[in-house]
Enzyme design. Structure first.
Site, PDB file in Angstrom:
ATOM      1  N   GLU A  12       0.625  -1.221   0.115  1.00  0.00           N
ATOM      2  CA  GLU A  12       0.101   0.014   0.305  1.00  0.00           C
ATOM      3  C   GLU A  12       0.985   1.174  -0.155  1.00  0.00           C
ATOM      4  O   GLU A  12       0.643   2.228   0.637  1.00  0.00           O
ATOM      5  CB  GLU A  12      -1.046  -0.048   1.246  1.00  0.00           C
ATOM      6  CG  GLU A  12      -2.082  -1.132   1.101  1.00  0.00           C
ATOM      7  CD  GLU A  12      -2.887  -0.926   0.135  1.00  0.00           C
ATOM      8  OE1 GLU A  12      -2.980  -0.068  -0.476  1.00  0.00           O
ATOM      9  OE2 GLU A  12      -3.591  -1.941   0.070  1.00  0.00           O
TER      10      GLU A  12
HETATM   11  C1  LIG Z   1       2.927  -9.566  -0.041  1.00  0.00           C
HETATM   12  C2  LIG Z   1       2.792  -8.724  -0.734  1.00  0.00           C
HETATM   13  C3  LIG Z   1       1.644  -8.371  -1.281  1.00  0.00           C
HETATM   14  C4  LIG Z   1       1.411  -7.113  -2.232  1.00  0.00           C
HETATM   15  N1  LIG Z   1       0.077  -7.019  -2.618  1.00  0.00           N
HETATM   16  C5  LIG Z   1       0.041  -6.042  -3.858  1.00  0.00           C
HETATM   17  C6  LIG Z   1      -1.181  -6.088  -4.296  1.00  0.00           C
HETATM   18  O1  LIG Z   1      -2.388  -6.592  -4.224  1.00  0.00           O
HETATM   19  N2  LIG Z   1      -1.352  -5.224  -5.471  1.00  0.00           N
HETATM   20  C7  LIG Z   1      -0.285  -4.491  -6.022  1.00  0.00           C
HETATM   21  O2  LIG Z   1      -0.387  -3.535  -6.772  1.00  0.00           O
HETATM   22  N3  LIG Z   1       0.825  -4.576  -5.459  1.00  0.00           N
HETATM   23  C8  LIG Z   1       0.940  -5.374  -4.189  1.00  0.00           C
HETATM   24  N4  LIG Z   1       2.196  -5.609  -3.623  1.00  0.00           N
HETATM   25  C9  LIG Z   1       3.420  -4.502  -4.299  1.00  0.00           C
HETATM   26  C10 LIG Z   1       3.550  -3.677  -3.133  1.00  0.00           C
HETATM   27  O3  LIG Z   1       2.646  -2.551  -3.108  1.00  0.00           O
HETATM   28  C11 LIG Z   1       5.323  -3.124  -3.604  1.00  0.00           C
HETATM   29  O4  LIG Z   1       6.103  -4.122  -3.294  1.00  0.00           O
HETATM   30  C12 LIG Z   1       5.575  -1.848  -3.089  1.00  0.00           C
HETATM   31  O5  LIG Z   1       4.901  -0.844  -3.408  1.00  0.00           O
HETATM   32  C13 LIG Z   1       7.028  -1.332  -3.271  1.00  0.00           C
HETATM   33  O6  LIG Z   1       7.394  -1.579  -4.543  1.00  0.00           O
HETATM   34  P1  LIG Z   1       8.616  -2.363  -4.690  1.00  0.00           P
HETATM   35  O7  LIG Z   1       8.425  -3.684  -4.105  1.00  0.00           O
HETATM   36  O8  LIG Z   1       8.963  -2.423  -6.074  1.00  0.00           O
HETATM   37  O9  LIG Z   1       9.766  -1.602  -4.322  1.00  0.00           O
HETATM   38  P2  LIG Z   1      10.687  -0.535  -4.698  1.00  0.00           P
HETATM   39  O10 LIG Z   1       9.613   0.608  -5.224  1.00  0.00           O
HETATM   40  O11 LIG Z   1      11.623  -0.823  -5.365  1.00  0.00           O
HETATM   41  O12 LIG Z   1      11.304   0.139  -3.358  1.00  0.00           O
HETATM   42  C14 LIG Z   1      12.375  -0.270  -2.777  1.00  0.00           C
HETATM   43  C15 LIG Z   1      12.824   0.704  -1.509  1.00  0.00           C
HETATM   44  O13 LIG Z   1      13.178   2.038  -2.119  1.00  0.00           O
HETATM   45  C16 LIG Z   1      12.232   3.123  -1.584  1.00  0.00           C
HETATM   46  N5  LIG Z   1      12.023   4.003  -2.428  1.00  0.00           N
HETATM   47  C17 LIG Z   1      11.467   3.745  -3.868  1.00  0.00           C
HETATM   48  N6  LIG Z   1      11.400   4.800  -4.362  1.00  0.00           N
HETATM   49  C18 LIG Z   1      11.467   5.909  -3.699  1.00  0.00           C
HETATM   50  C19 LIG Z   1      11.404   7.472  -3.789  1.00  0.00           C
HETATM   51  N7  LIG Z   1      11.112   7.956  -4.653  1.00  0.00           N
HETATM   52  N8  LIG Z   1      11.832   7.900  -2.506  1.00  0.00           N
HETATM   53  C20 LIG Z   1      12.023   7.405  -1.376  1.00  0.00           C
HETATM   54  N9  LIG Z   1      12.180   5.877  -1.226  1.00  0.00           N
HETATM   55  C21 LIG Z   1      12.148   5.044  -2.391  1.00  0.00           C
HETATM   56  C22 LIG Z   1      11.264   2.313  -1.188  1.00  0.00           C
HETATM   57  O14 LIG Z   1      10.508   2.916   0.035  1.00  0.00           O
HETATM   58  C23 LIG Z   1      11.671   1.134  -0.556  1.00  0.00           C
HETATM   59  O15 LIG Z   1      12.237   1.121   0.573  1.00  0.00           O
HETATM   60  C24 LIG Z   1       2.303  -6.451  -2.667  1.00  0.00           C
HETATM   61  C25 LIG Z   1       3.761  -6.868  -2.053  1.00  0.00           C
HETATM   62  C26 LIG Z   1       4.085  -7.967  -1.329  1.00  0.00           C
HETATM   63  C27 LIG Z   1       5.278  -7.958  -1.002  1.00  0.00           C
END
Ligand SMILES: Cc1cc2nc3c(=O)[nH]c(=O)nc-3n(C[C@H](O)[C@H](O)[C@H](O)COP(=O)(O)OP(=O)(O)OC[C@H]3O[C@@H](n4cnc5c(N)ncnc54)[C@H](O)[C@@H]3O)c2cc1C
Length: 619
Positions: A442
């Site tokens: 989220e």
């Molecule tokens: C169990 C699980 C259930 C999920 N369910 C859903 C779902 O139902 N629907 C859906 O759409 N998604 C879902 N997700 C996805 C989840 O919302 C994403 O994992 C999350 O938004 C982070 O994206 P990412 O994993 O690509 O991490 P990244 O975006 O790569 O982030 C990695 C790190 O970098 C930081 N970061 C990235 N960009 C910035 C920035 N601009 N400024 C500061 N910090 C930054 C983040 O805070 C984090 O600490 C789920 C994930 C999991 C693990």
């Protein structure tokens, strides 16, 4: 082992003694659900959660979800529980009656969620997501779409999902690559999604995906994203199921926790036949999704609170039963009686800290729901806008502060259990693993902090009015209570913390005004933590004033005049014990935990920029 999930007396205190909800509940917006009805819901959901969902939490964790050639098997024990859940009428609680729901208030929905998430978060995500997706269709769909999807979704016969994330588009949703192409009067969807919760599951007949995609010809970035309803099986105009819609699950994740919740990779339109229906207008998808996410974020914060609450109550019981060592005053006496660990000050410190944060966060959560309710029912448009804007300031704080704090409190719960807490036999181990995700999905907590600073506090369009209204409300509370005959010192501490929040905010405003946009971004996370600590301090201080008054009324009624008589009464009388516990928790927080805002403020106003100045090869 304790089966208790929520301190029900505390929940009632927040609803009826602190927020005095009875004063607004007779408004038509709340469907005529009285105080007694709410209390009955608490009684029934606690029974259901404790007797049906909690006992399968460990099994769901151990069995997990299984992927087999495009299909996902959800743990068998969830199937029976889901059937019981639907039969008991817990689906679609807040949905309108015309779609088979019960039209209950957001307070009832939050209460129910607290119990469900505390018992079994993996299970609870299935109905929660479905209701969330249905609510988006309800708000933005055409009448025809509502008629076709909502009854089945609110009944739990069909599931719902939210499909934002892609491999290269997590936090940066605007980078998504999933495409939507208009062919005749149909939209064809093509692309992949990653990490989609419940995107494939065998508990429901159909799955309705809400998919963010870029329509052909739309601009890049978040301004060119639209939202589509993409069912697993197409739905005929009469509501019956049609053909398979060319979208398949290509795998599920092996995760740290949340094993009973399927986290799926999806492939849309492998054969060019995946049809979607536009929801609302082209290119407005992100606006619709954010609207939903404001509420979903409250739910994610609540997951942190619920995990902490269950972990706390389990730790409390364990500490009353586990015998280890002797009391500090007898430490040199080898023959001294062995005592339960709750006698040790350090164990009591952990328990009281958990109690204080949990009770404070619960009050902040329902206060936010109260603001949202006033945003619906206040008579004046300007007043409604004011309450809605203040609610929006709360949302990133609740999402991030609650999920971070909740996770840390589950770690304290493991600590109270000692080595046993690190083992599967005790449920705190799973609670800690399961609760970590709330700080990631989220929108990660880092992104929440940026939202708080960049959009909610520095709301330039409204000249920071939402933040200023909130600070004015906090200051009014201090002003109204500062002359308290016995608690003035605590009120002063809450007031100091509020002023610290404001001077820290002004520091960031000055940075922005001088053209330095980067510094507020650098310190956004400690700022959000400070903000959360202040909100909890405000609410606990409010609770302290009420509880202190009620405790004194009981003393007076029962004729307990001196300290010994008062102590005896607290020992014998549950209500006196409750108020006494609340006073202790609030005083402990205001004296020993709230002072962290000074440290965070010093961090934020230090102007230290090392995090951006350190060269990458020097880390
Ligand atoms: C169990 C699980 C259930 C999920 N369910 C859903 C779902 O139902 N629907 C859906 O759409 N998604 C879902 N997700 C996805 C989840 O919302 C994403 O994992 C999350 O938004 C982070 O994206 P990412 O994993 O690509 O991490 P990244 O975006 O790569 O982030 C990695 C790190 O970098 C930081 N970061 C990235 N960009 C910035 C920035 N601009 N400024 C500061 N910090 C930054 C983040 O805070 C984090 O600490 C789920 C994930 C999991 C693990």
């Amino acid at each position: 082992m304790s089966n208790k999930l929520v301190n029900e007396r505390d929940l009632q205190f927040v609803l009826w003694e602190q927020l005095e909800l009875e004063k607004i509940l007779d408004h038509e917006a709340f469907g005529g659900v009285s105080r007694d009805d709410h209390n009955m819901i608490i009684e029934q959901i606690s029974k259901f959660a404790e007797e049906v969902l909690l006992p399968i939490n460990l099994e769901g964790d151990e069995v997990g979800c299984k992927y087999d050639d495009g299909e996902v098997k959800i743990p068998k024990c969830y199937h029976d529980a889901f059937k019981a859940f639907k039969e008991a009428g817990w689906m679609g609680l807040s949905a309108p009656p015309e779609y088979g729901g019960q039209g209950l208030s957001q307070f009832a929905t939050l209460m129910v969620s607290e119990f469900l998430n505390g018992a079994n978060v993996s299970f609870s995500i299935y109905p929660g997501l479905t209701s969330g997706a249905a609510a988006v269709i309800e708000e933005y769909g055409t009448q025809e779409q509502k008629d076709r999807y909502l009854k089945k979704m609110y009944a739990g016969d069909w599931g719902g999902t939210m499909d934002l994330t892609e491999d290269g588009a997590g936090s940066a949703v605007g980078d998504l690559k999933t495409k939507a192409k208009k062919v005749g009067d149909k939209w064809l969807i093509e692309g992949t999604k990653q990490f989609i919760t419940a995107a494939e599951n065998d508990m429901v007949e159909n799955i309705i995906h809400l998919v963010l995609a870029r329509a052909e010809g739309s601009p890049p970035g978040i301004k060119g994203i639209s939202l589509f309803i993409v069912p697993k099986f197409r739905v005929n105009p009469d509501g019956s199921l049609g053909e398979f819609n060319d979208l398949r699950c290509t795998g599920i994740e092996e995760k740290m926790g949340l094993h009973g919740s399927a986290t799926c990779a999806l492939l849309f339109g492998d054969e060019g036949k995946c049809e979607g229906e536009l929801l609302g207008e082209v290119d407005k998808g992100i606006i619709y999704m954010f609207k939903l996410m404001n509420h979903a974020r409250l739910g994610t914060g609540l997951q942190g609170l619920a995990a902490a609450s269950t972990a706390y109550l389990a730790s409390l019981q364990y500490a009353k039963e586990r015998v280890q060592g002797v009391e500090i005053k007898n430490m040199r006496d080898v023959n001294a009686p062995r005592v339960e660990i709750i006698k040790h000050p350090d164990v009591r410190r952990m328990l009281l800290k958990m109690k204080a944060y949990i009770e404070g966060m619960r009050a902040v959560l329902y206060r936010a729901a109260y603001l949202a309710a006033m945003g619906m029912i206040a008579e004046d448009t300007a007043e409604r806008e004011k309450y809605n804007d203040m609610f929006e300031v709360f949302t990133p704080v609740i999402k991030a502060y609650f999920s971070d704090t909740g996770f840390l409190l589950t770690s304290d719960a493991v600590q109270v259990h000692g080595g046993y807490g690190y083992c599967k036999e005790y449920k705190v181990e799973q609670l800690m693993r399961d609760s970590k995700i709330a700080s990631i999905f989220e929108g990660t907590n880092g992104i929440q902090a940026l939202d708080l600073v960049g959009r909610k506090v520095f709301n330039l369009k409204k000249q920071m009015k939402p933040y200023n209204d909130l600070i004015a409300e906090l200051r009014k509370f201090i002003e109204d209570n500062k002359g308290h005959p016995t608690l003035a010192a605590f009120i002063e501490k809450a007031g100091d913390a509020i002023e610290t929040l404001d001077t820290t905010t002004q520091h960031l405003v000055n940075c922005g005004m001088s053209g330095d946009q980067e510094y507020p971004v650098i310190v956004a996370t400690p700022y959000l933590k400070l903000f959360g600590d202040v909100l909890v301090g405000w609410q606990l201080c409010d609770q302290l004033i009420i509880a202190d008054r009620k405790l004194n009324e009981i003393y007076e009624k029962e004729g307990a005049g001196d300290d010994a008589a008062k102590a005896k009464l607290v020992e014998d009388n549950n209500e006196a014990a409750f108020y006494s516990g609340k006073c202790h928790a609030a005083k402990f927080y205001l004296d020993t935990l709230l002072c962290q805002v000074k440290g965070d403020s010093a961090y934020i106003t230090s102007n230290n920029r090392s995090v951006v100045e350190i060269p990458e090869n020097a880390f």
